[in-house]
Structure formats: structure tokens, C-alpha cells
Design a protein around this motif. Structure first.
Motif, PDB file in Angstrom:
ATOM      1  N   THR A   1       0.448  -3.908  21.546  1.00 59.32           N
ATOM      2  CA  THR A   1       0.249  -2.694  20.747  1.00 59.32           C
ATOM      3  C   THR A   1       1.067  -2.703  19.474  1.00 59.32           C
ATOM      4  N   ALA A   2       2.249  -3.333  19.519  1.00 57.79           N
ATOM      5  CA  ALA A   2       3.083  -3.406  18.315  1.00 57.79           C
ATOM      6  C   ALA A   2       2.414  -4.250  17.245  1.00 57.79           C
ATOM      7  N   ARG A   3       1.835  -5.392  17.648  1.00 61.20           N
ATOM      8  CA  ARG A   3       1.161  -6.231  16.664  1.00 61.20           C
ATOM      9  C   ARG A   3      -0.159  -5.607  16.216  1.00 61.20           C
ATOM     10  N   ALA A   4      -0.879  -4.958  17.138  1.00 57.91           N
ATOM     11  CA  ALA A   4      -2.151  -4.329  16.755  1.00 57.91           C
ATOM     12  C   ALA A   4      -1.929  -3.156  15.822  1.00 57.91           C
ATOM     13  N   GLY A   5      -0.718  -2.526  15.920  1.00 55.15           N
ATOM     14  CA  GLY A   5      -0.445  -1.378  15.070  1.00 55.15           C
ATOM     15  C   GLY A   5      -0.214  -1.729  13.623  1.00 55.15           C
ATOM     16  N   ARG A   6       0.036  -3.014  13.350  1.00 54.61           N
ATOM     17  CA  ARG A   6       0.195  -3.423  11.959  1.00 54.61           C
ATOM     18  C   ARG A   6      -1.188  -3.516  11.305  1.00 54.61           C
ATOM     19  N   ALA A   7      -1.273  -3.164  10.070  1.00 53.15           N
ATOM     20  CA  ALA A   7      -2.563  -3.120   9.368  1.00 53.15           C
ATOM     21  C   ALA A   7      -3.235  -4.487   9.428  1.00 53.15           C
ATOM     22  N   ALA A   8      -4.510  -4.460   9.782  1.00 51.30           N
ATOM     23  CA  ALA A   8      -5.269  -5.697   9.836  1.00 51.30           C
ATOM     24  C   ALA A   8      -5.676  -6.110   8.428  1.00 51.30           C
ATOM     25  N   SER A   9      -6.202  -7.310   8.335  1.00 56.23           N
ATOM     26  CA  SER A   9      -6.680  -7.796   7.041  1.00 56.23           C
ATOM     27  C   SER A   9      -7.820  -6.915   6.553  1.00 56.23           C
ATOM     28  N   THR A  10      -7.752  -6.524   5.298  1.00 59.97           N
ATOM     29  CA  THR A  10      -8.720  -5.572   4.767  1.00 59.97           C
ATOM     30  C   THR A  10     -10.112  -6.163   4.665  1.00 59.97           C
ATOM     31  N   GLY A  11     -10.221  -7.353   4.060  1.00 60.23           N
ATOM     32  CA  GLY A  11     -11.535  -7.926   3.796  1.00 60.23           C
ATOM     33  C   GLY A  11     -12.389  -8.123   5.030  1.00 60.23           C
TER      34      GLY A  11
ATOM     35  N   LEU B   1     -12.314  -6.742   7.997  1.00 59.72           N
ATOM     36  CA  LEU B   1     -12.710  -5.490   8.644  1.00 59.72           C
ATOM     37  C   LEU B   1     -13.787  -4.764   7.838  1.00 59.72           C
ATOM     38  N   VAL B   2     -13.694  -4.798   6.524  1.00 61.62           N
ATOM     39  CA  VAL B   2     -14.727  -4.176   5.690  1.00 61.62           C
ATOM     40  C   VAL B   2     -16.069  -4.848   5.914  1.00 61.62           C
ATOM     41  N   VAL B   3     -16.067  -6.159   6.007  1.00 65.05           N
ATOM     42  CA  VAL B   3     -17.320  -6.885   6.224  1.00 65.05           C
ATOM     43  C   VAL B   3     -17.922  -6.538   7.580  1.00 65.05           C
ATOM     44  N   VAL B   4     -17.088  -6.463   8.614  1.00 68.74           N
ATOM     45  CA  VAL B   4     -17.596  -6.118   9.945  1.00 68.74           C
ATOM     46  C   VAL B   4     -18.191  -4.713   9.950  1.00 68.74           C
ATOM     47  N   VAL B   5     -17.500  -3.759   9.351  1.00 70.46           N
ATOM     48  CA  VAL B   5     -18.008  -2.389   9.297  1.00 70.46           C
ATOM     49  C   VAL B   5     -19.335  -2.340   8.558  1.00 70.46           C
TER      50      VAL B   5
END
Length: 910
Positions: A502-512, A514-518
Motif C-alpha cells: 500500500t505504501a508503494r501503491a500510494g505513490r503517484a503512478a506514471s501519468t502517461g 494511466l492516461v492511455v489505459v483510461v
């Protein structure tokens, strides 16, 4: 910078260039192939749609009022036949190109036929003589011969009848008759002029569906009388000379020229020109000729549906192309990051920015233009009209410059210190605010600027992409906060897997990534929601036309017909209906006129109607006022349309309490009605009808002077045999129309049996439906596949840092099972956020775009209301699970390839 060196580097980093090449091929294939496939499906749908239209919506009919010809005007028929070419030559070019078959006919005015061999039971018979082109070639003689000379030596006009008509009249070749023009002012039927007629032949049509037989009245059967005391009408074939001989005596002869639109000659690209040409036919017709055509009605309907389908396809293609562009950018960035040390070394040795750009451009120019060309060639193999290559060239150029630009971007900063070259938080925040503002502004303008339904423009195709990007940026900002709170809770729990994950997942993921997946998932969800909405709208339209499983309509049926229909195998419930197409309400029982115009009246057995709808599974609700019923002695509660409600209110009639009711004459019964509720529509009332009244079936006394006879029935029974329903309906109508021992049922139109399944199949089986299916399948499958690929990039973007952490933890005693659990905890939030955000955006986009998509063109005019159905929820959940399994698999494969021990020993740049 030399070619051999660039080729060697391409070979050394072949996997990275192969990924970029595949994405380029797919992009070029999409740009080239989708328009070709769409063109082929559009043309196929247009041809099938026109071919299924009735003759009235396929023919251009020109008629001339019956002139009289002097005996010196010979031959009159041949002279008028030449008008077939004259009229066509005056048509616009787009209309002439679409014409296939064409016919001319010459018809005499009907005359009274008398003869000793005629069946006396038929009553009065009128006969028309017809000649024209193509009639003899479309029929085969079954007796006698064809009229040749036109007139026999005895002066009788030679005629030939269809075998069905000859059998009905009880005549045979060799019979002679007299054909007379009656004096319309003489009630005794005194003939003004007569002409002997001889039947010389009987024929049978080769194909009754041949267009040459279309006409009013038809040559293939007797036309029933239009009312009591009226004659049957028959049409006989005569030679040109026979019609000339009749016309020479002053007998009126009318001429007609008919042109049929050939489906195989239609081109979707010329559809607008054809419609414009049809609009201009009235201006170029001969002055003495009247034009009748409904072709433009069918073509406008198809054009409206085509425009809406193209709009949908443009929105879907824009989402896929934007996703491919994002994936190409991610692939270029990932490839450049793997070669960061190489680019730093070039700069450290004195290389300039131009050197880095030339190096990257030389490498990509060897692979990516060729990949774009392969995609263009593959797209050209698909059936359809060729498309311009300029968009493929543009896409190839943009993809070619991506690797050198990405190399230039990662080459900045200090070698080995990627943290020093990161983007400023203020810059990132500014970009996100700008994207969000532009997306909201675009959505606002799209709803407010008055976009014409069905049109396609840059704003329409860019707003969905911008909204998906903005939603992804908001999700990136929002989702780490609850994870950080969860991490604080897990820090107090036993075990390290949940806390570290959870500590690592709480850090912001790569923007690019995630935008492509969405964006990809939003495109797939948009297709699913819109497709479901269209299917639901079609179901609603079919249920409105047939609020059961089967609908029977006719003139009037015997009262026991309902019981006989209910006794058929498979029938679960039956409800009678009574429709009066046009009735004008009166102000009182005596029939004093009212200011209310004509309207349609529908009487339903409310309880039976509700039972039929329930058993058939049709969502057709029956309002409470109808269920209350009435006996006809007090004002009946009525459902009225808004237009009728306004007129009733202005006239002071039919108030809710019934103090001053309006009166309707229904089959001789004066029924008082009161406006109980106002409704926009009701089942069995066509959407084009804006003036209607729906009443409950009144319980009239048994000795009523005019008992109500149903004009139709609605049945619940999915397994009922339509042929049996038709048989019972025909018998029921015949029993009602039998007066004593005189059979009059053949004077009425035959009952029609329509199933809801037929209506539903018609709504979804023609026109642009093939194009819709292709667009939705492309968007759903392409979005899902590209979303998984984008998720793989998201996983690989953080693979190095995760590898270092896992390497250290493995040396500290982390088991393989704990390692997998840590991966699962860390990747699950990323997968769920990206998939669910995309699904929510895809579900909300139809609500925004529905007013400008023109979706009612696919549902028979029924408003499409997009909804996120349970099936779509299950599909999104399945996609999320698949995406999670795929992400874990990609991470495991990557870790195995990277060799975690070497990652720890060699460091970040390994």
C-alpha cells in the motif's frame, strides 16, 4: 551518423523498434482500412435498404390526365411511348444514373363489362384495357394467344386476362363481351358508348414480384369494390393497336411512365446529389405530366441514419487513434529511457542537440516509414473504395520523429541522476489545470453551440478524448490519498506485505500509461453503453408497435374471434382493440359540432391489455384511469395527447370531473369522454400521430343497438403459429361481414398478422446496422486490447524501481509467496483505478453526446437513453480481473528477465 551504424543500432535494439513498428502498422491500417470497410458496409446497407422498400418508395411515377384523341391521331400509344426517353433525359444526371428498369403504360378509362359467361355472383364488373412495354415478356400463356392485331375482323378488341382474374370471373378464351362507358348522370346505367371485346388469351406471370406488375389497380387480381354498390375492377392486356382503336372513338386513355431506382446503381458518395436531384424533378417535368414519388423519403431516412452512424464511427476512431498515439509515445519514451546513458555519453563527448536528433531520426527512418507503408498496403487489401494516403503519410511522419524527440527529452539532466531532470510540480499542475479547463469548456460548447445532429467536426471528436484525459489526471491526483491512509493502518498490523504494497501503491503512478489505459477503456465502455442503449431503444420501439407477441389488425371481427384466438396452442392471453382512424368529437350527444379537429381513437380492454403485456414480457404500462373502465353511460376516462388536451381545454370540454364531456361516435355509439391524463404517446399509436385519444373498452348493455366490434387483437404467446392466427382472423372477419347468406368479406382488406419479433428484426436488420456493428465491435475489442497494452506500459514504467526493492527484500528473507502478494497489493489499485475510471468516463460520455449523435435514427424515432446495464458491469469487472492478471504476468516475466540479483548488484542503470 552513417547508414551502417544506424542499421547496427536498430538491430541491437530490435525489440524496441519492433514494438514501435507494430504500433505504426496498426495505426496506418486503422486509418486506411476503417474507411474502406465502412464504405463497403454503407454501400451494402444502402442497396439492401432500398431493395426492401415497397414500390411506392422506389419508383418515380409520371402520369398524364386522360386526353381524348381524334381519329386522325394515330398511333397515339406509340407517340406517347416515346415520352419514356424524353422524360428521363430531362432528369438530373444523379437521378438518371440511379434508374434501372422503366416502363410505360396506356390505360383506358374503366368501362362496364357485360357478357353471358360472367359469374353473376360477382356483381358489377368494370374493365380497364392496358398496354405497355415488358408485359408480355414477363408472362407465359396458359391458354389461347396474345392479342396481335388489336382488333378482330368483326371489330372486337382483343384482350388477354391473368389466369387468376379469368378464374374469378368464370371466363375462358373465345368468350365475347361488351364494354361500355356509362352515363354518370343516369341512375339506370345507360351506356354512352360501347365496344365489343373478345377474350383471346389467358396468361400467368413468371414472377409476381416483377416490378412490371406493380400498379393501381393490379393486373394480377380483381380489385375489390370501394364500397357497397360499387363494382369490382379488372385489368386486361391489349395490343397497342387495340388501345388506339378504343381511344380513336373518344374513349379516354391515360398514360403513365414509371422509373425504378436500381439498388445496385446507388453509391453512398452520391447520396446527397441524388436527393437533391429528386427534389428538382418537379421543376423539370413536362407541364402536362404529374409526378408522384416517395424515393426521397426513404433516402432521407437512410441519410439521417448514415450521418449518425458516421458520427459514432468518428468518435470511436478518434478514441482508438488517440490511444495508439499515446502508446507510440510511451514506446518511444521507454526505448529512450533504456538508452539514457548512451545519449548522455554523446552529449559528454561534445555532441549537440542536432547530433542527438539526427542519430535518432536516422534510426527511426529505417523502420517506421516502411511500417506505415505496410499498414497502408494491408488496409488497401480490404474491400471498399480507395482512401487518400495523405493521412497515412502524416501519421508515419509523426511516428518517425517521436524516437529522436524522446531521446532528446531523456538526454537532459545529469547522467545517472534521473531525479534531477524531473518535471516541476508547478508545471505539471499547470498542464493538468489547462487540460481540465479545455475539456470542460469543450463539453460546454458542444452542448450549447447548437451542433446539428449527425454532423462530424473537430470539436465533436476531440471532446471525448479530452474528457478521458482530464478524468485520468484527476484520478491520478485523487487515488493516492486513500491508499496512504490505508498504509498508515497496515503499518500497525503484523506482516510487511500489506504495508509495503500500500505504501508503494500510494505513490503517484506514471501519468502517461494511466492516461492511455483510461482512454482505451473509456472507448470500449462508450461502445458498450451506446450499443446497449440502441438495442433497448429498438426493443421499446418494437414493444410500442406490438405490445405483445402478435398483433392482428383488420376491419371488424366477430365477437367470438377473441375466444377462438385464445384457444390456439401457445396463446396465453388475448386483448381486443378498436381503432377509429379519424373521428371528430362533438359538443353533445345530439352531435353539435365542436372546434376540435379530427383525431385517432383507440379503445383497449385495459385489464386484458395489461395481462398480455405482462405475459409477453413487454414493458407496456397501463395507466390507472384506463384500468378504472366505464360503462358508456358516464364519461369515460381518456388518455389524450398534448395537442388534443390543449384543444379540449380551449373548448371547455372533457374536464377531469366530466361535468361537460366531449362526445365520440364509435361504431354508431355516442360515448362521453373526459380527459383523465395527458400522455405523449401510447402503445399501438404511431409516433407520427400527435392527435389521439385512448379509452377503456366500455361495458355496453347486452341489448345495445350497436355492439362494439373489435378491429384488432394483441396476443401473448411466443410459440403461436402465425398461419393459424391468420386463419382464425380471416374466419372471424368473414363471419362479421357476412350479411345473411351474402358473402361480402372479399370486399374488405385481408387481416394483417404482425409479430413483435418481425418488427424488431426489421429495425435491426437493414440500413446502416452493419456499419454500427462494425464500429461497436472495433471500438470494444480495440479499446480492450489497447487498454491491456497500455497497462503493460504502466507496469513496465515502474519495473526497475520495483525490481530493486524486491531484490533487497529477497535478500532480507522475503519468500516467493510474499513477493507475489506484494505485487498483487501494489498493482491492484493501479489496475482498478485505471479500468474503473475509464468505464465511468465511457458510461458518462453518451449522456453528454446523445443530443448530437442522432441515435433515434437507429430506433425508429424512440429516444435512446444510455444506461450502464448489469451486463456491462460484469464485463468491466471481468476486464479488471483480466487486466490485473495480465499486469502481474507482465511484471513477473519482466522480473525474471531482469534477474533481480543483478539489478541489486549493478544498480539503477542496468
Amino acid at each position: 551518423m552513417r547508414l551502417p551504424g544506424a542499421a547496427g543500432r536498430v538491430r541491437a535494439y530490435g525489440g524496441q523498434f519492433l514494438l514501435l513498428a507494430v504500433l505504426t502498422v496498426v495505426t496506418a491500417l486503422l486509418i486506411t482500412g476503417v474507411p474502406r470497410v465502412a464504405d463497403r458496409l454503407t454501400g451494402q446497407g444502402l442497396r439492401e435498404y432500398v431493395a426492401n422498400q415497397p414500390p411506392a418508395l422506389r419508383d418515380l411515377g409520371y402520369t398524364q390526365a386522360p386526353p381524348t384523341f381524334a381519329s386522325t391521331v394515330q398511333p397515339a400509344v406509340a407517340a406517347q411511348a416515346d415520352q419514356l426517353d424524353t422524360i428521363e433525359n430531362r432528369m438530373p444526371a444523379a437521378v438518371r444514373e440511379a434508374i434501372g428498369q422503366r416502363w410505360y403504360t396506356a390505360d383506358t378509362m374503366p368501362g362496364r363489362l357485360r357478357g353471358p359467361t360472367l359469374d353473376s355472383g360477382k356483381g358489377l364488373i368494370d374493365l380497364m384495357l392496358r398496354t405497355g412495354n415488358g408485359l408480355r415478356a414477363a408472362a407465359t400463356l396458359t391458354g389461347g394467344r396474345w392479342p396481335e392485331s388489336g382488333v378482330t375482323t368483326a371489330g372486337a378488341v382483343e384482350v388477354a386476362l391473368a389466369d387468376t382474374v379469368a378464374t374469378s370471373l368464370g371466363v375462358a378464351p373465345g368468350d365475347r363481351f361488351s364494354l361500355s362507358v356509362l352515363d354518370p348522370t343516369d341512375p339506370t346505367g345507360r351506356p354512352l358508348k360501347s365496344r365489343p371485346v373478345e377474350l383471346v388469351g389467358v396468361w400467368r406471370p413468371n414472377d409476381e414480384r416483377d416490378g412490371v406488375w406493380d400498379g393501381l389497380p393490379s393486373m394480377l387480381r380483381l380489385t375489390p369494390p370501394e364500397g357497397d354498390g360499387k363494382p369490382y375492377v379488372a385489368v386486361a392486356y391489349a395490343a397497342d393497336a387495340g388501345v388506339d382503336a378504343v381511344g380513336a372513338t373518344g374513349w379516354p386513355v391515360s398514360f403513365g411512365w414509371r422509373y425504378r431506382i436500381a439498388p445496385e446503381r446507388l453509391d453512398p458518395g452520391r447520396l446527397d446529389a441524388l436527393i437533391a436531384g429528386l427534389d428538382g424533378l418537379e421543376r423539370v417535368r413536362p407541364a402536362s405530366v404529374r409526378l408522384t414519388q416517395g424515393v426521397d423519403i426513404a433516402l432521407r431516412r437512410f441519410a439521417s441514419a448514415l450521418a449518425a452512424a458516421r458520427t459514432l464511427l468518428a468518435v470511436i476512431a478518434a478514441g482508438l487513434l488517440a490511444t495508439l498515439a499515446g502508446l507510440s509515445l510511451l514506446a518511444a519514451r521507454l526505448a529512450a529511457r533504456r538508452r539514457r546513458a548512451e545519449f548522455h555519453l554523446i552529449r559528454a563527448r561534445g555532441g549537440s542537440t542536432a547530433d542527438v536528433l539526427r542519430r535518432g531520426l536516422a534510426e527511426s527512418a529505417l523502420v517506421l516509414p516502411a511500417a506505415a507503408g505496410i499498414g497502408w498496403l494491408l488496409g488497401g487489401l480490404l474491400p471498399g473504395t480507395g482512401t487518400s494516403a495523405r493521412w497515412v503519410l502524416l501519421a508515419g511522419l509523426l511516428v518517425t520523429v517521436l524516437p529522436p524527440l524522446a531521446a532528446l527529452a531523456v538526454g537532459r539532466g545529469v547522467a545517472g541522476r534521473s531525479d534531477l531532470g524531473g518535471r516541476s510540480p508547478a508545471v505539471r499542475l499547470t498542464v493538468e489545470v489547462v487540460v481540465l479547463g479545455v475539456a470542460l469548456l469543450g463539453a460546454f460548447l458542444l452542448r450549447r453551440r447548437g451542433l446539428t445532429a449527425g454532423s462530424v467536426d473537430p470539436l465533436l471528436v476531440s471532446v471525448p478524448v479530452l474528457l478521458a484525459v482530464a478524468a485520468a489526471l484527476l484520478a491520478l491526483r485523487a487515488y493516492p490519498w486513500p491508499l496512504r491512509l490505508l498504509s498508515r493502518v497496515t503499518a500497525r498490523a503484523r506482516g510487511s506485505v500489506a504495508f509495503l504494497g500500500t505504501a508503494r501503491a500510494g505513490r503517484a503512478a506514471s501519468t502517461g500509461p494511466l492516461v492511455v489505459v483510461v482512454l482505451a477503456v473509456a472507448t470500449a465502455a462508450f461502445c458498450g453503453v451506446v450499443a446497449t442503449g440502441i438495442e433497448t431503444g429498438r426493443d421499446t420501439a418494437a414493444a410500442r408497435a406490438v405490445p405483445g407477441d402478435v398483433l392482428v389488425t383488420g376491419e371488424r371481427f366477430a365477437p367470438d374471434t377473441a375466444a377462438q384466438l385464445a384457444a390456439l396452442p401457445g396463446v396465453r392471453a388475448v386483448a381486443p382493440l378498436l381503432t377509429v382512424p379519424a373521428e371528430r368529437p362533438t359538443a353533445d350527444r345530439a352531435g353539435r359540432p365542436s372546434p376540435i379537429r379530427e383525431l385517432r381513437v383507440l379503445l383497449v380492454d385495459a385489464a386484458g391489455f395489461a395481462e398480455v403485456a405482462r405475459r409477453a414480457g413487454v414493458p407496456a404500462s397501463v395507466p390507472d384511469p384506463l384500468l378504472a373502465g366505464g360503462d358508456g353511460s358516464t364519461p369515460l376516462p381518456a388518455l389524450v395527447s398534448p395537442a388534443v388536451a390543449d384543444e379540449l381545454a380551449e373548448a371547455g370540454l372533457a374536464d377531469a370531473q366530466g361535468r361537460r364531456p366531449a362526445w365520440l361516435n364509435v361504431q354508431g355509439n355516442r360515448l362521453p369522454v373526459r380527459a383523465a391524463a395527458t400522455v405523449d404517446g401510447f402503445a399501438l399509436v404511431d409516433r407520427s400521430v400527435t392527435r389521439f385519444v385512448v379509452l377503456p373498452w366500455p361495458a355496453l348493455p347486452a341489448d345495445a343497438l350497436h355492439p362494439l366490434a373489435p378491429t384488432g387483437f394483441v396476443l401473448a404467446g411466443p410459440g403461436v403459429d402465425p398461419a393459424e392466427v391468420d386463419r382464425v382472423a380471416v374466419e372471424g372477419q368473414r363471419r362479421y361481414l357476412r350479411i345473411g347468406t351474402v358473402e361480402t368479406s372479399d370486399k374488405a382488406r385481408a387481416p394483417e398478422v404482425t409479430s413483435r419479433a418481425e418488427v424488431r428484426a426489421e429495425l435491426g436488420g437493414s440500413g446502416v446496422n452493419g456499419l454500427l456493428v462494425f464500429g461497436f465491435a472495433l471500438g470494444a475489442a480495440g479499446g480492450a486490447v489497447l487498454g491491456l497494452l497500455g497497462l503493460a506500459f504502466a507496469v513496465l514504467a515502474g519495473a526497475r524501481s520495483r525490481g530493486q526493492v524486491l531484490s533487497r527484500l529477497r535478500t532480507m528473507g522475503l519468500s516467493r509467496r510474499q513477493w507475489r502478494g506484494l505485487l498483487l497489493v501494489e498493482l491492484t489499485p493501479l489496475v482498478l483505478v485505471s479500468v474503473l475510471t475509464g468505464a465511468v468516463v465511457g458510461a458518462l460520455l453518451p449522456l453528454l453526446l446523445t443530443p448530437v449523435l442522432g441515435l433515434p435514427a437507429f430506433t425508429g424515432g424512440v429516444t435512446v437513453r444510455p444506461r450502464f446495464e448489469p451486463g456491462l458491469v460484469a464485463g468491466v469487472s471481468a476486464l479488471a480481473l483480466l487486466a490485473l492478471a495480465f499486469a502481474i504476468t507482465v511484471e513477473a516475466v519482466n522480473n525474471r528477465r531482469m534477474r533481480l540479483g543483478e539489478v541489486l548488484r549493478l544498480g539503477e542503470e542496468s
